[in-house]
Enzyme design. Structure first.
Site, PDB file in Angstrom:
ATOM      1  N   LYS A  22      80.899 -27.855-131.253  1.00  0.00           N
ATOM      2  CA  LYS A  22      79.856 -28.773-130.663  1.00  0.00           C
ATOM      3  C   LYS A  22      78.616 -27.858-130.879  1.00  0.00           C
ATOM      4  CE  LYS A  22      78.699 -28.523-126.009  1.00  0.00           C
ATOM      5  NZ  LYS A  22      77.287 -28.170-125.674  1.00  0.00           N
ATOM      6  N   ASN A  23      78.476 -26.748-130.649  1.00  0.00           N
ATOM      7  CA  ASN A  23      77.214 -25.999-130.752  1.00  0.00           C
ATOM      8  C   ASN A  23      76.915 -25.593-132.115  1.00  0.00           C
ATOM      9  OD1 ASN A  23      76.828 -25.999-128.071  1.00  0.00           O
ATOM     10  ND2 ASN A  23      77.401 -23.914-127.567  1.00  0.00           N
ATOM     11  N   ARG A  98      69.921 -30.963-123.707  1.00  0.00           N
ATOM     12  CA  ARG A  98      68.787 -29.977-123.878  1.00  0.00           C
ATOM     13  C   ARG A  98      68.820 -29.668-125.483  1.00  0.00           C
ATOM     14  NH1 ARG A  98      66.117 -25.368-122.322  1.00  0.00           N
ATOM     15  NH2 ARG A  98      66.305 -23.769-123.966  1.00  0.00           N
ATOM     16  N   CYS A 122      67.456 -27.522-115.721  1.00  0.00           N
ATOM     17  CA  CYS A 122      68.800 -28.129-115.672  1.00  0.00           C
ATOM     18  C   CYS A 122      69.720 -27.146-114.998  1.00  0.00           C
ATOM     19  CB  CYS A 122      69.511 -27.866-117.322  1.00  0.00           C
ATOM     20  SG  CYS A 122      69.873 -26.276-117.721  1.00  0.00           S
ATOM     21  N   ARG A 127      65.793 -22.580-118.292  1.00  0.00           N
ATOM     22  CA  ARG A 127      65.828 -22.798-119.572  1.00  0.00           C
ATOM     23  C   ARG A 127      64.556 -23.157-120.415  1.00  0.00           C
ATOM     24  NH1 ARG A 127      71.798 -25.079-120.908  1.00  0.00           N
ATOM     25  NH2 ARG A 127      71.538 -24.042-122.898  1.00  0.00           N
ATOM     26  N   PRO A 128      63.719 -22.218-120.401  1.00  0.00           N
ATOM     27  CA  PRO A 128      62.326 -22.502-121.199  1.00  0.00           C
ATOM     28  C   PRO A 128      62.431 -22.611-122.513  1.00  0.00           C
ATOM     29  CG  PRO A 128      62.361 -20.169-120.453  1.00  0.00           C
ATOM     30  CD  PRO A 128      63.579 -20.855-119.992  1.00  0.00           C
ATOM     31  N   ASP A 130      59.825 -21.407-124.626  1.00  0.00           N
ATOM     32  CA  ASP A 130      58.840 -20.527-125.113  1.00  0.00           C
ATOM     33  C   ASP A 130      59.071 -19.873-126.474  1.00  0.00           C
ATOM     34  OD1 ASP A 130      60.525 -19.231-123.208  1.00  0.00           O
ATOM     35  OD2 ASP A 130      59.078 -17.569-123.198  1.00  0.00           O
ATOM     36  N   LEU A 131      60.248 -19.320-126.531  1.00  0.00           N
ATOM     37  CA  LEU A 131      60.470 -18.715-127.941  1.00  0.00           C
ATOM     38  C   LEU A 131      60.557 -19.614-129.017  1.00  0.00           C
ATOM     39  CD1 LEU A 131      63.529 -16.612-126.230  1.00  0.00           C
ATOM     40  CD2 LEU A 131      61.086 -15.758-126.897  1.00  0.00           C
ATOM     41  N   ASP A 312      79.394 -19.121-122.330  1.00  0.00           N
ATOM     42  CA  ASP A 312      80.199 -20.285-122.132  1.00  0.00           C
ATOM     43  C   ASP A 312      81.474 -20.335-121.802  1.00  0.00           C
ATOM     44  OD1 ASP A 312      77.726 -21.523-122.779  1.00  0.00           O
ATOM     45  OD2 ASP A 312      78.181 -22.085-124.816  1.00  0.00           O
ATOM     46  N   ILE A 334      73.166 -13.866-119.235  1.00  0.00           N
ATOM     47  CA  ILE A 334      72.326 -14.891-120.205  1.00  0.00           C
ATOM     48  C   ILE A 334      71.679 -15.793-119.334  1.00  0.00           C
ATOM     49  CG2 ILE A 334      72.575 -16.527-122.099  1.00  0.00           C
ATOM     50  CD1 ILE A 334      73.516 -13.515-122.864  1.00  0.00           C
ATOM     51  N   ARG A 404      81.455 -34.219-122.576  1.00  0.00           N
ATOM     52  CA  ARG A 404      80.234 -33.578-123.351  1.00  0.00           C
ATOM     53  C   ARG A 404      80.674 -32.525-124.239  1.00  0.00           C
ATOM     54  NH1 ARG A 404      75.994 -30.717-120.138  1.00  0.00           N
ATOM     55  NH2 ARG A 404      75.516 -30.249-122.594  1.00  0.00           N
TER      56      ARG A 404
HETATM   57  C1  UD1 Z   1      73.053 -22.222-126.698  1.00  0.00           C
HETATM   58  C2  UD1 Z   1      74.156 -22.992-126.516  1.00  0.00           C
HETATM   59  C3  UD1 Z   1      74.849 -22.737-124.968  1.00  0.00           C
HETATM   60  C4  UD1 Z   1      75.234 -21.270-124.670  1.00  0.00           C
HETATM   61  C5  UD1 Z   1      73.697 -20.231-125.231  1.00  0.00           C
HETATM   62  C6  UD1 Z   1      73.972 -18.974-125.026  1.00  0.00           C
HETATM   63  C7  UD1 Z   1      74.055 -24.837-128.053  1.00  0.00           C
HETATM   64  C8  UD1 Z   1      73.703 -26.286-128.251  1.00  0.00           C
HETATM   65  N1  UD1 Z   1      74.135 -24.293-126.582  1.00  0.00           N
HETATM   66  O1  UD1 Z   1      72.139 -22.687-125.575  1.00  0.00           O
HETATM   67  O2  UD1 Z   1      76.018 -23.303-124.987  1.00  0.00           O
HETATM   68  O3  UD1 Z   1      75.375 -21.136-123.448  1.00  0.00           O
HETATM   69  O4  UD1 Z   1      73.214 -20.791-126.526  1.00  0.00           O
HETATM   70  O5  UD1 Z   1      74.827 -18.600-125.803  1.00  0.00           O
HETATM   71  O6  UD1 Z   1      74.076 -23.934-129.019  1.00  0.00           O
HETATM   72  N2  UD1 Z   1      65.419 -18.589-123.242  1.00  0.00           N
HETATM   73  C9  UD1 Z   1      64.072 -18.119-123.157  1.00  0.00           C
HETATM   74  N3  UD1 Z   1      63.128 -19.077-123.767  1.00  0.00           N
HETATM   75  C10 UD1 Z   1      63.420 -19.967-125.015  1.00  0.00           C
HETATM   76  C11 UD1 Z   1      64.835 -20.082-125.198  1.00  0.00           C
HETATM   77  C12 UD1 Z   1      65.750 -19.202-124.357  1.00  0.00           C
HETATM   78  O7  UD1 Z   1      63.698 -17.679-121.944  1.00  0.00           O
HETATM   79  O8  UD1 Z   1      62.564 -20.381-125.542  1.00  0.00           O
HETATM   80  C13 UD1 Z   1      66.379 -18.115-122.494  1.00  0.00           C
HETATM   81  C14 UD1 Z   1      67.289 -18.930-121.799  1.00  0.00           C
HETATM   82  O9  UD1 Z   1      66.741 -19.300-120.498  1.00  0.00           O
HETATM   83  C15 UD1 Z   1      68.578 -18.144-121.513  1.00  0.00           C
HETATM   84  C16 UD1 Z   1      68.619 -17.367-122.733  1.00  0.00           C
HETATM   85  O10 UD1 Z   1      67.222 -17.283-123.436  1.00  0.00           O
HETATM   86  O11 UD1 Z   1      68.279 -17.132-120.389  1.00  0.00           O
HETATM   87  C17 UD1 Z   1      69.526 -17.817-123.868  1.00  0.00           C
HETATM   88  O12 UD1 Z   1      69.342 -19.011-124.305  1.00  0.00           O
HETATM   89  P1  UD1 Z   1      69.523 -19.392-125.662  1.00  0.00           P
HETATM   90  O13 UD1 Z   1      70.298 -18.748-126.561  1.00  0.00           O
HETATM   91  O14 UD1 Z   1      68.232 -20.149-126.090  1.00  0.00           O
HETATM   92  O15 UD1 Z   1      70.464 -20.690-125.307  1.00  0.00           O
HETATM   93  P2  UD1 Z   1      70.637 -22.169-126.006  1.00  0.00           P
HETATM   94  O16 UD1 Z   1      70.468 -22.269-127.251  1.00  0.00           O
HETATM   95  O17 UD1 Z   1      69.778 -23.124-125.106  1.00  0.00           O
END
Ligand code: UD1
Length: 425
Positions: A22-23, A98, A122, A127-128, A130-131, A312, A334, A404
């Site tokens: 899925k991911n 998301r 969520c 889960r921002p 910003d990055l 996960d 995480i 899902r």
């Molecule tokens: C993806 C996976 C999800 C998995 C996660 C971590 C998909 C569709 N989803 O989610 O199943 O649990 O990776 O392996 O692939 N963060 C920030 N700012 C940002 C983005 C992220 O602070 O702009 C933080 C998040 O809140 C979290 C951490 O970074 O604490 C990791 O998130 P991220 O790796 O971005 O996860 P996703 O891509 O949302």
């Protein structure tokens, strides 16, 4: 809403074919926005999130056509974005999934603008994004916010840059990889995610003509191309589904062969399972999983980015440790607030105490079936694992979370001896 009834206590035996990831599929589907030519995808899992991504892409102008290959169980589809009809990802879809935010990079790169609803909070934390936005700004995008939407514009196109991520994000790495593929000049992405899904996206983009080096390491270099073209790509097997069923074999004291599961995607998970007394053996078709001997042993575990233990699989591991001999400490690094399964597991007799990001699990001999529900995908499946091992009947509510992320879950488990039944609402 559908429910699942599970009568526990049956050791699972047999084979389970692991579906497409899925991911990996979600960002790769979004990559279809980068070219006007068709992207043929194989091994797409049949999941609610995939359907949501298809709906989102269709309203952006992507025409999706199913492709059925003889002798292949999984689905395939052609995705073609000949013209971009809309550059807005509406709240109604982003709110449900998301990963919708993954259209931001491709739309901006191809159409010069994108308006995407902010995903908001969520169940597993704030889960921002910003990055994602910082990276796109470094490529020259102008970002503003209005009415809960982020507006990104790059009227003169994106320009390559060096982007150093202060922390690792899977989604931000994917958005930037896609955007940089159509930017002018070279982009260097530093401190990026190394997950197998990133490598799969890079392989698909390369097949579309992108010039990418370093995917799978913490630095990726992209030399932007003026245009990308159509391609054919097969999605990798789902390592989280494989890890979940490996733990299902272990918790029920059964033996499963996980067809298509890839050892290289699960090295740290396998190492952790082996510390708990689980034997994982590669076969010529996948991985064979069973207990080494007797009861599972407690082991500590901390989630981290790949190649570490995936967040996960944390809830599933906690269900398994609930029945192990001894005390285990599980740390979630995480996501904040990813212990929603704890109170539900406790209702089944598990002994778990949490403090901040750490859970202490004291294993007990048996869990007891109970009515339970969960608020996210992986928490839900951890309750399925607990139910499979428990004495008596477990009634799992809010099954839509499972739909899902787990393709034909009750069919796959039922074929291996699980007594599991879906009851429509
Ligand atoms: C993806 C996976 C999800 C998995 C996660 C971590 C998909 C569709 N989803 O989610 O199943 O649990 O990776 O392996 O692939 N963060 C920030 N700012 C940002 C983005 C992220 O602070 O702009 C933080 C998040 O809140 C979290 C951490 O970074 O604490 C990791 O998130 P991220 O790796 O971005 O996860 P996703 O891509 O949302």
């Amino acid at each position: 809403m559908d429910k699942l009834f599970i009568h526990g206590g049956q050791p699972l035996r047999g084979q389970i074919t692991i579906s497409g990831s899925k991911n990996a599929a979600l960002p790769i589907m979004a990559a279809s926005l980068l070219t006007e030519e068709p992207l043929r995808l194989r091994n797409l899992p049949k999941l609610a999130d995939i359907a949501s991504m298809r709906s989102l892409l269709e309203q952006h102008g992507v025409v999706t056509t199913p492709v059925h290959a003889v002798a292949e169980q999984s689905a395939g589809a052609d995705l073609q974005a000949e013209r971009i009809l809309s550059t807005t990802a509406p709240y109604e879809i982003v709110r449900k999934m998301r990963a919708s935010v993954l259209v931001l990079g491709p739309l901006l790169a191809r159409a010069g603008k994108a308006t995407v609803s902010l995903p908001g909070g969520c169940a597993i934390g704030t889960r921002p994004i910003d990055l994602h936005l910082m990276g796109l700004e470094r490529l020259g995008a102008e970002i503003s916010f209005n009415d809960g939407y982020v507006h990104a514009a790059a009227p003169n196109g994106l320009r390559g840059a060096e982007i150093v991520f202060p922390s690792i994000s899977v989604g931000a790495t994917e958005n930037l990889l896609m955007a940089a593929s159509l930017a002018q000049g070279e982009t260097r992405l530093i401190n990026v995610a190394r997950e197998p899904e990133i490598v799969d996206l890079a392989h698909c983009l390369q097949a579309m003509g992108a010039d990418i080096e370093g995917a799978g390491s913490d630095r990726i270099r992209v030399r932007g191309k003026e245009r990308l073209h159509g391609a054919e790509h097969r999605i990798i097997p789902d390592r989280i589904e494989a890890g979940t069923y490996a733990m299902a074999a272990a918790i029920t004291d059964g033996e499963l062969e996980l067809l298509d599961a890839r050892e290289s995607d699960l090295l740290f998970v396998i190492e952790t399972l082996e510390r708990c007394g689980v034997k994982v053996t590669p076969t010529n078709r996948g991985l064979q999983v069973r207990r080494a001997n007797g009861r599972l042993a407690a082991a500590d575990m901390t989630t981290s980015e790949f190649p570490g233990f995936p967040t996960d699989l944390q809830a599933q591991f906690m269900a398994m440790m609930s029945t192990a001999e001894g005390v285990s400490h599980i740390e979630e690094h995480i996501f904040e607030n990813r212990f929603m399964h704890v109170p539900e597991l406790t209702r089944m007799g598990a002994q778990i105490a949490t403090q901040g990001a750490c859970a202490t699990v004291t294993g007990c001999e048996t869990l007891r079936g109970a009515p339970v529900m969960a608020t996210d995908l992986r928490a839900s499946v951890s309750l399925v694992l607990a139910g499979l091992a428990a004495e008596g009947r477990t009634e799992l509510n809010r099954v839509y979370h499972l739909d899902r992320g787990y393709e034909r879950l009750e069919e796959k488990l039922g074929a291996c001896g699980a007594q599991i039944e879906r009851v429509p609402a």
